[in-house]
Design an enzyme around this catalytic site. Structure first.
Site, PDB file in Angstrom:
ATOM      1  CE  LYS A   1      -3.856  -1.953   2.718  1.00 32.82           C
ATOM      2  NZ  LYS A   1      -4.948  -2.056   1.761  1.00 32.82           N
TER       3      LYS A   1
ATOM      4  N   GLY B   1     -13.927  -5.305   5.851  1.00 32.37           N
ATOM      5  CA  GLY B   1     -14.862  -5.822   6.839  1.00 32.37           C
ATOM      6  C   GLY B   1     -15.259  -7.274   6.651  1.00 32.37           C
TER       7      GLY B   1
END
Lengths: 215, 299
Positions: free
Chosen positions: B88, B221
């Site tokens: 990232k 999630g």
């Protein structure tokens, strides 16, 4: 004719689309019962370690190995080539292959993603007269390091890192494989060649559905 | 210009960038923070790993500025596995992206999970050889990222919560608008482009193909095999699983089950079988209990 595309992971949709363009209504194959009545099977691009694991957990490995050994025409692209090769280097020790194609491949032999490339490759006349070169997309592709006797090399290509032309399309009996992804481009010559292999295998096999003409 | 075939090998083309995303479809990309976790992920059948210093749940708990991972950690993980390794970069931090490209990561996630470096601009992703994935909460955001060069979109969800509700919201929003655009007449497409603040060319492409111009994955999630089945039935083409795996009781087993659920997402019997006795999932958070929403980062 009934063609399946192994649909456990990878670019299944592109292969189904390529076959659709050639007038063949193909289906995804995930479980042993899906193998019934198949005249040919495509092993798509994807991650070969993941596919190897899922083939086993889905109880697909043995039935598929038997079917290929007894003549089911099969076409593997990229990870599909790795699954068909008799020798795999640079893979995981527990990674399994069908060993149906006498060759040695080095997984990700062309390098990491930053070395993935597209090019135009020279193909042999057997692949059709639509022009000599074929667009080819190589994604973290396996490098074919050794080709066994009795295996036809249908295309070769060099790269900037490796000026020596390397085999990139192989055929041996009922097995066809490419290091690149013909399903990602518009050139259908490899899929058409595979359908011809399916057609001739179908007419040779007893008691099996006679395939309809290839469009 | 001639029609002569180009026999040169061209790296970093859009076909090559989106090609890798296509090969990951149907698979699971797992967040890992150590080489050992990367091996667990690969053993379980992950198609790729995301090399991180902290999973989103810990970033949330610890606070502070979250940045690109230590190159040494990324290299350790690259050496530990044979599958593609992603990492990232902060939103707009093109220098972090340049570093990640120099490290030869296979995909860069310009991610809202890290603290944004630029409040107005995302990275211009076209000059890079390495492909980018970006998050999106709606179709307009997805198309703006694609116009900047992203070769894969993931619905953002709300990372580090173990709560799938936001992932579902974002996925439904993106796919719902795609469906509506396929019904729009040619004049309405311009209104869609205006409404979405997105290039008309991409809106027209969606109207013709009925799908996003790059693969659409789902993140944020996901904690259980059934979560994976849910979002893939809704139309996600692959999933990112972060805190949901290594914050659970038995990560190796859960990872394996999640991979099985992605491959057989339409087979409820199989999802049931692999979901049995997995131990506790990550604890998870109600969204009303959150402070800042990570999904609000990016524009």
């Amino acid at each position: 004719m009934s063609i399946g595309v192994l649909a456990l992971q990878g670019d299944v949709r592109e292969h189904l689309g390529a076959l659709g363009e050639l007038g063949v209504d193909a289906r995804g194959v995930r479980r042993p019962p899906d193998l019934a009545g198949l005249d040919g099977l495509i092993l798509p691009g994807g991650e070969s370690t993941t596919l190897s694991l899922l083939l086993e957990s889905s109880q697909m490995f043995e039935p598929l190995a038997d079917a290929i050994a007894t003549g089911l025409p099969v076409f593997g692209t990229c990870a599909g080539l790795v699954l068909l090769a008799s020798e795999v280097r640079g893979g995981r020790p527990d990674q399994r292959s069908f060993a149906a194609l006498d060759c040695s491949v080095l997984r990700n032999g062309y390098g990491r993603q930053n070395e993935s490339f597209e090019t135009a490759i020279e193909v042999v006349a057997a692949l059709g007269a639509e022009g000599p070169s074929m667009p080819a997309v190589f994604i973290r592709a396996p490098l074919i390091e050794r080709v066994g006797e009795g295996v036809e090399v249908l295309a070769r290509t060099a790269t900037p890192n490796d000026p020596e032309p390397r085999a990139v399309v192989l055929r041996q009996g009922n097995v066809l494989a490419s290091a690149f992804h013909p399903e990602l481009t518009g050139d259908r010559r490899l899929h058409r060649l595979f359908l011809q292999m399916v057609e001739s295998a179908g007419t040779l096999r007893d008691g099996h559905g006679v395939p309809a003409g290839v469009a | 210009m001639t029609d002569a075939p180009d026999h040169s090998a061209r790296t970093g083309t859009f076909a090559v960038k989106r090609g890798l995303a296509d090969m990951l479809r149907g698979g699971v990309i797992m967040d890992v923070v150590t080489a050992d976790q990367a091996k667990v992920a690969e053993d379980a059948g992950a198609v790729s790993v995301m090399a991180l210093e902290r999973v989103p749940a810990d970033i949330r708990r610890d606070g502070g500025v979250a940045r690109m991972s230590d190159p040494a950690l990324i290299e350790e993980i690259q050496q530990a596995v044979t599958i593609p390794v992603m990492a990232k970069a902060r939103i707009g931090h093109f220098a972090e992206a340049q570093v990640l490209e120099a490290l030869q990561v296979d995909y860069i996630d310009e991610s809202e999970v890290l603290t944004p470096a630029d409040e107005a601009h995302h990275i211009d992703k076209w000059p890079f050889t390495v492909p980018f994935v970006c998050g999106a909460t709606n179709l307009g955001e997805a198309l703006r990222r694609i116009s900047e060069g992203a070769a894969m979109i993931r619905s953002k969800g709300e990372a580090g919560t173990g709560n799938v509700v936001e992932a579902v919201r974002h996925l439904r929003s993106i796919l719902g608008d795609i469906k509506k655009i396929t019904q729009a007449d040619s004049a309405e497409r311009y209104a869609w482009a205006k409404q979405l603040s997105a290039p008309i060319g991409l809106v027209q492409e969606i109207a013709e193909t009925g799908r996003l111009p790059v693969p659409l994955f789902c993140a944020g999630g996901l904690a259980t095999p059934a979560d994976v089945s849910l979002v893939m039935q809704l139309g996600a083409e692959a999933v990112f699983v972060g805190s949901g795996n290594f914050k659970s009781e038995d990560p190796a087993r859960r990872a394996r089950a999640i991979v099985e659920a992605a491959a057989h997402f339409e087979d409820a019997g199989h999802v049931a079988k692999v979901s049995r006795g997995l131990g506790e999932a990550m604890r998870g958070q109600e969204l009303s209990a959150l402070g800042e929403r990570l999904a609000d980062r990016g524009w």
